[in-house]
Design a protein around this motif. Sequence first.
Motif, PDB file in Angstrom:
ATOM      1  N   SER A   9       1.971  -3.571   8.891  1.00  0.00           N
ATOM      2  CA  SER A   9       2.995  -3.226   9.887  1.00  0.00           C
ATOM      3  C   SER A   9       3.521  -2.118  10.009  1.00  0.00           C
ATOM      4  O   SER A   9       3.864  -2.228  11.577  1.00  0.00           O
ATOM      5  CB  SER A   9       3.943  -4.352   8.745  1.00  0.00           C
ATOM      6  OG  SER A   9       3.938  -3.377   7.838  1.00  0.00           O
ATOM      7  N   SER A  12      -0.608   0.015  14.580  1.00  0.00           N
ATOM      8  CA  SER A  12      -0.708  -1.131  15.961  1.00  0.00           C
ATOM      9  C   SER A  12      -2.302  -0.217  16.457  1.00  0.00           C
ATOM     10  O   SER A  12      -2.462   0.720  16.640  1.00  0.00           O
ATOM     11  CB  SER A  12       0.408  -0.991  16.594  1.00  0.00           C
ATOM     12  OG  SER A  12      -0.428  -2.245  17.875  1.00  0.00           O
ATOM     13  N   ALA A  25       3.509   1.025  15.003  1.00  0.00           N
ATOM     14  CA  ALA A  25       4.286  -0.490  16.134  1.00  0.00           C
ATOM     15  C   ALA A  25       5.054  -0.118  16.029  1.00  0.00           C
ATOM     16  O   ALA A  25       5.978   0.555  16.184  1.00  0.00           O
ATOM     17  CB  ALA A  25       3.642  -1.277  14.660  1.00  0.00           C
TER      18      ALA A  25
END
Length: 78
Positions: A9, A12, A25
């Motif tokens: 999470s 990325s 991210a």
Amino acid sequence: MATPVSVQSIVSVDPEVMSGTPVFAGTRVPVKTLFEYLAAGDPIEEFFDGFPSVSRESALAVIAEAGCALVELHARPD
């Protein structure tokens, strides 16, 4: 107590962002930049000053995951 953050999470990988380089991210900050700062002996606070879009929680989760990956990589079977 805070809910643990998963690396999936907070990291990325997208070919449209920094040519697929793993980034934190929601940013264009490569994860490797954090490790470059630390390897150079810079305090982590200097990284945060330079990249305020990266949260402390995200950076620490990536460091913890890297440590776990190294331990697993070098673990000896019983």
